[in-house]
Motif scaffolding. Structure first.
Motif, PDB file in Angstrom:
ATOM      1  N   VAL A 185       0.830  -1.202   0.000  1.00  0.00           N
ATOM      2  CA  VAL A 185       0.000   0.000   0.000  1.00  0.00           C
ATOM      3  C   VAL A 185       0.867   1.256   0.000  1.00  0.00           C
ATOM      4  CG1 VAL A 185      -1.675   1.336   1.318  1.00  0.00           C
ATOM      5  CG2 VAL A 185      -1.945  -1.129   1.122  1.00  0.00           C
ATOM      6  N   VAL A 186       1.888   1.291   0.841  1.00  0.00           N
ATOM      7  CA  VAL A 186       2.761   2.471   0.935  1.00  0.00           C
ATOM      8  C   VAL A 186       3.418   2.762  -0.409  1.00  0.00           C
ATOM      9  CG1 VAL A 186       4.868   3.392   1.976  1.00  0.00           C
ATOM     10  CG2 VAL A 186       3.189   2.226   3.412  1.00  0.00           C
ATOM     11  N   THR A 187       3.943   1.747  -1.066  1.00  0.00           N
ATOM     12  CA  THR A 187       4.600   1.980  -2.349  1.00  0.00           C
ATOM     13  C   THR A 187       3.597   2.368  -3.434  1.00  0.00           C
ATOM     14  OG1 THR A 187       4.531  -0.423  -2.823  1.00  0.00           O
ATOM     15  CG2 THR A 187       6.560   0.479  -1.859  1.00  0.00           C
ATOM     16  N   HIS A 188       2.386   1.820  -3.361  1.00  0.00           N
ATOM     17  CA  HIS A 188       1.357   2.221  -4.332  1.00  0.00           C
ATOM     18  C   HIS A 188       0.943   3.671  -4.105  1.00  0.00           C
ATOM     19  CE1 HIS A 188      -2.790   1.425  -6.350  1.00  0.00           C
ATOM     20  NE2 HIS A 188      -1.899   1.835  -7.230  1.00  0.00           N
ATOM     21  N   THR A 189       0.762   4.055  -2.850  1.00  0.00           N
ATOM     22  CA  THR A 189       0.424   5.441  -2.543  1.00  0.00           C
ATOM     23  C   THR A 189       1.525   6.383  -3.015  1.00  0.00           C
ATOM     24  OG1 THR A 189      -0.974   4.843  -0.666  1.00  0.00           O
ATOM     25  CG2 THR A 189      -0.060   7.067  -0.661  1.00  0.00           C
ATOM     26  N   ALA A 190       2.781   5.950  -2.893  1.00  0.00           N
ATOM     27  CA  ALA A 190       3.908   6.781  -3.309  1.00  0.00           C
ATOM     28  C   ALA A 190       3.915   7.038  -4.816  1.00  0.00           C
ATOM     29  CB  ALA A 190       5.223   6.146  -2.883  1.00  0.00           C
ATOM     30  N   THR A 191       3.215   6.207  -5.586  1.00  0.00           N
ATOM     31  CA  THR A 191       3.108   6.452  -7.021  1.00  0.00           C
ATOM     32  C   THR A 191       2.106   7.559  -7.332  1.00  0.00           C
ATOM     33  OG1 THR A 191       1.297   4.869  -7.447  1.00  0.00           O
ATOM     34  CG2 THR A 191       3.561   4.005  -7.462  1.00  0.00           C
ATOM     35  N   ASP A 226      13.895   9.672   2.002  1.00  0.00           N
ATOM     36  CA  ASP A 226      13.522  10.298   3.267  1.00  0.00           C
ATOM     37  C   ASP A 226      12.258  11.133   3.163  1.00  0.00           C
ATOM     38  OD1 ASP A 226      15.677   9.164   4.516  1.00  0.00           O
ATOM     39  OD2 ASP A 226      16.990  10.910   4.294  1.00  0.00           O
ATOM     40  N   ALA A 227      11.901  11.573   1.967  1.00  0.00           N
ATOM     41  CA  ALA A 227      10.693  12.368   1.759  1.00  0.00           C
ATOM     42  C   ALA A 227       9.461  11.503   1.507  1.00  0.00           C
ATOM     43  CB  ALA A 227      10.891  13.328   0.587  1.00  0.00           C
ATOM     44  N   GLY A 228       9.642  10.189   1.534  1.00  0.00           N
ATOM     45  CA  GLY A 228       8.513   9.298   1.291  1.00  0.00           C
ATOM     46  C   GLY A 228       8.227   9.042  -0.175  1.00  0.00           C
ATOM     47  N   GLU A 229       9.162   9.445  -1.050  1.00  0.00           N
ATOM     48  CA  GLU A 229       9.010   9.213  -2.479  1.00  0.00           C
ATOM     49  C   GLU A 229       9.730   7.924  -2.872  1.00  0.00           C
ATOM     50  OE1 GLU A 229       7.220  11.098  -4.496  1.00  0.00           O
ATOM     51  OE2 GLU A 229       6.764  12.651  -3.001  1.00  0.00           O
ATOM     52  N   LEU A 230       9.262   7.293  -3.933  1.00  0.00           N
ATOM     53  CA  LEU A 230       9.941   6.120  -4.436  1.00  0.00           C
ATOM     54  C   LEU A 230      11.306   6.499  -4.992  1.00  0.00           C
ATOM     55  CD1 LEU A 230       7.066   4.291  -6.363  1.00  0.00           C
ATOM     56  CD2 LEU A 230       8.080   3.575  -4.195  1.00  0.00           C
ATOM     57  N   THR A 231      12.320   5.718  -4.676  1.00  0.00           N
ATOM     58  CA  THR A 231      13.618   5.871  -5.299  1.00  0.00           C
ATOM     59  C   THR A 231      13.554   5.265  -6.705  1.00  0.00           C
ATOM     60  OG1 THR A 231      14.375   3.738  -4.472  1.00  0.00           O
ATOM     61  CG2 THR A 231      14.745   5.676  -3.048  1.00  0.00           C
ATOM     62  N   ALA A 278     -20.629  11.623 -11.727  1.00  0.00           N
ATOM     63  CA  ALA A 278     -21.805  11.614 -10.856  1.00  0.00           C
ATOM     64  C   ALA A 278     -21.432  11.582  -9.379  1.00  0.00           C
ATOM     65  CB  ALA A 278     -22.703  10.441 -11.193  1.00  0.00           C
ATOM     66  N   GLY A 279     -20.122  11.632  -9.085  1.00  0.00           N
ATOM     67  CA  GLY A 279     -19.682  11.669  -7.686  1.00  0.00           C
ATOM     68  C   GLY A 279     -19.550  10.312  -7.042  1.00  0.00           C
ATOM     69  N   ALA A 280     -19.141   9.306  -7.816  1.00  0.00           N
ATOM     70  CA  ALA A 280     -19.080   7.949  -7.292  1.00  0.00           C
ATOM     71  C   ALA A 280     -18.001   7.747  -6.229  1.00  0.00           C
ATOM     72  CB  ALA A 280     -18.836   6.966  -8.439  1.00  0.00           C
ATOM     73  N   PHE A 281     -16.956   8.589  -6.236  1.00  0.00           N
ATOM     74  CA  PHE A 281     -15.841   8.405  -5.317  1.00  0.00           C
ATOM     75  C   PHE A 281     -15.595   9.677  -4.508  1.00  0.00           C
ATOM     76  CE2 PHE A 281     -14.863   5.655  -8.973  1.00  0.00           C
ATOM     77  CZ  PHE A 281     -14.771   4.429  -8.334  1.00  0.00           C
ATOM     78  N   PRO A 282     -15.084   9.528  -3.270  1.00  0.00           N
ATOM     79  CA  PRO A 282     -14.690  10.699  -2.489  1.00  0.00           C
ATOM     80  C   PRO A 282     -13.557  11.456  -3.193  1.00  0.00           C
ATOM     81  CG  PRO A 282     -14.793   8.730  -1.108  1.00  0.00           C
ATOM     82  CD  PRO A 282     -14.902   8.265  -2.526  1.00  0.00           C
ATOM     83  N   ALA A 283     -13.579  12.766  -3.102  1.00  0.00           N
ATOM     84  CA  ALA A 283     -12.576  13.587  -3.816  1.00  0.00           C
ATOM     85  C   ALA A 283     -11.172  13.358  -3.302  1.00  0.00           C
ATOM     86  CB  ALA A 283     -12.956  15.060  -3.704  1.00  0.00           C
ATOM     87  N   ASP A 284     -11.025  12.966  -2.035  1.00  0.00           N
ATOM     88  CA  ASP A 284      -9.698  12.832  -1.432  1.00  0.00           C
ATOM     89  C   ASP A 284      -9.247  11.372  -1.342  1.00  0.00           C
ATOM     90  OD1 ASP A 284     -11.506  12.012   0.481  1.00  0.00           O
ATOM     91  OD2 ASP A 284     -10.566  13.086   2.137  1.00  0.00           O
ATOM     92  N   LEU A 285      -9.801  10.503  -2.174  1.00  0.00           N
ATOM     93  CA  LEU A 285      -9.522   9.081  -2.049  1.00  0.00           C
ATOM     94  C   LEU A 285      -8.093   8.711  -2.431  1.00  0.00           C
ATOM     95  CD1 LEU A 285     -10.583   6.187  -1.533  1.00  0.00           C
ATOM     96  CD2 LEU A 285     -11.273   6.114  -3.946  1.00  0.00           C
ATOM     97  N   THR A 286      -7.580   9.271  -3.531  1.00  0.00           N
ATOM     98  CA  THR A 286      -6.261   8.887  -4.017  1.00  0.00           C
ATOM     99  C   THR A 286      -5.292  10.055  -3.968  1.00  0.00           C
ATOM    100  OG1 THR A 286      -6.864   9.383  -6.302  1.00  0.00           O
ATOM    101  CG2 THR A 286      -7.216   7.133  -5.524  1.00  0.00           C
ATOM    102  N   GLY A 287      -4.010   9.721  -4.069  1.00  0.00           N
ATOM    103  CA  GLY A 287      -2.963  10.733  -4.021  1.00  0.00           C
ATOM    104  C   GLY A 287      -1.990  10.428  -2.906  1.00  0.00           C
ATOM    105  N   LYS A 288      -1.131  11.379  -2.590  1.00  0.00           N
ATOM    106  CA  LYS A 288      -0.090  11.179  -1.572  1.00  0.00           C
ATOM    107  C   LYS A 288      -0.376  11.921  -0.273  1.00  0.00           C
ATOM    108  CE  LYS A 288       3.462  10.701  -5.129  1.00  0.00           C
ATOM    109  NZ  LYS A 288       4.786  11.156  -5.594  1.00  0.00           N
TER     110      LYS A 288
END
Length: 289
Positions: A185-191, A226-231, A278-288
């Protein structure tokens, strides 16, 4: 359908469109209402029940294993207790009612009853004919369920088969890569494509402490900076995971053929766009963030 060669990522693109519409069901208020009607009210219990019901009244271990990125302690709070509230058959029936109502709301009656929906269902079911059961428990369990008669429900059923087929294979690749559930999950979120930590904590049962520990392990492996980004090594690992997942999931799309995949992707994209608009997903669902 055609002898044209299938592009390497054509199956992934098609899956992404199909999975977008499938995933709307987990955020649909109709799902909570229908599950509450059979006695299941806790949001996490709802989630575990609707996705695991095809497996039968399984215990927490089976759910943790097949879902992979949920904290086992969270799963064990609700499973197998949820089956004493409602049987898997009752849950599956409630999910079908919820999906029916949600798709009619998100897509509109015209789209639900359209020739395009019937075409998409036929194509997706055709692709699913080539899915393999071996070492794919969630796919195989759903493949035992009957295909609904109504095209929009048949389409949802087919998207479920294709989603779980790819997902089961993906978990094998994650395991081989040495990523545990939270590290995945962490590495996927980092993408930038995965769920934000806020949603991971609220839906998967992990804490900030768990997240920080996973980040530390990944930094130790040279996958996260160190910034939580993928190397560069982390990016290469994630790219390799997706490419191997594509390879393991290639059969359904080769079976459908390049023209069929292109058409199914086109249809799926239109349905997905309509649902998202139509608003099927929360606006803040994805990202970092």
């Amino acid at each position: 359908m055609t002898t044209a060669a299938l592009e390497p990522r054509a199956g992934r693109r098609c899956h992404n469109m199909l999975n977008t519409l499938h995933s709307t069901s987990y955020f649909a208020p109709e799902l909570g209402r229908e599950l509450a009607a059979v006695g299941i009210t806790h949001p996490r219990a709802v989630n575990f029940a609707v996705r695991a019901a095809a497996l039968g009244p399984v215990g927490a271990g089976a759910v943790t294993a097949t879902f992979y990125n949920y904290k086992h302690e969270l799963v064990a709070r609700h499973v197998p207790a949820v089956w004493a509230i409602a049987s898997p058959a009752d849950v599956l029936a409630a999910r079908a009612r919820a999906v029916d109502a949600a798709l009619r709301r998100l897509l509109g009656e015209e789209a639900v009853t359209s020739p395009e929906m019937a075409e998409a269902a036929r194509l997706a079911l055709r692709a699913a004919e080539a899915c393999a059961r071996g070492a794919r428990p969630l796919y195989s369990a759903h493949a035992d369920l009957p295909v609904p008669e109504e095209p929009h429900l048949a389409y949802f059923h087919a998207t479920t088969l294709l989603r779980e087929h790819r997902g089961d294979g993906h978990l094998a690749v994650l395991t081989a890569s040495g990523l545990d559930g939270l590290e995945a999950v962490v590495t996927h979120t980092a993408t930038g494509k995965g769920m934000t930590p806020k949603w991971v904590f609220s839906t998967r049962g992990w804490t900030q402490e768990d997240w920080d520990a996973a980040c530390e392990r990944l930094r130790g492996r040279g996958l996260l900076d160190d910034a939580g980004e993928l190397t560069a090594e982390g990016v290469a690992l994630r790219d390799g995971i997706e490419a191997e997942t594509d390879r393991l999931d290639r059969a359904p799309y080769e079976h459908l053929g390049a023209d069929g995949v292109a058409r199914l992707t086109e249809l799926g994209k239109e349905f997905a766009r309509t649902a998202v608009a139509a608003g099927a997903f929360p606006a803040d669902l994805t990202g970092k963030a």
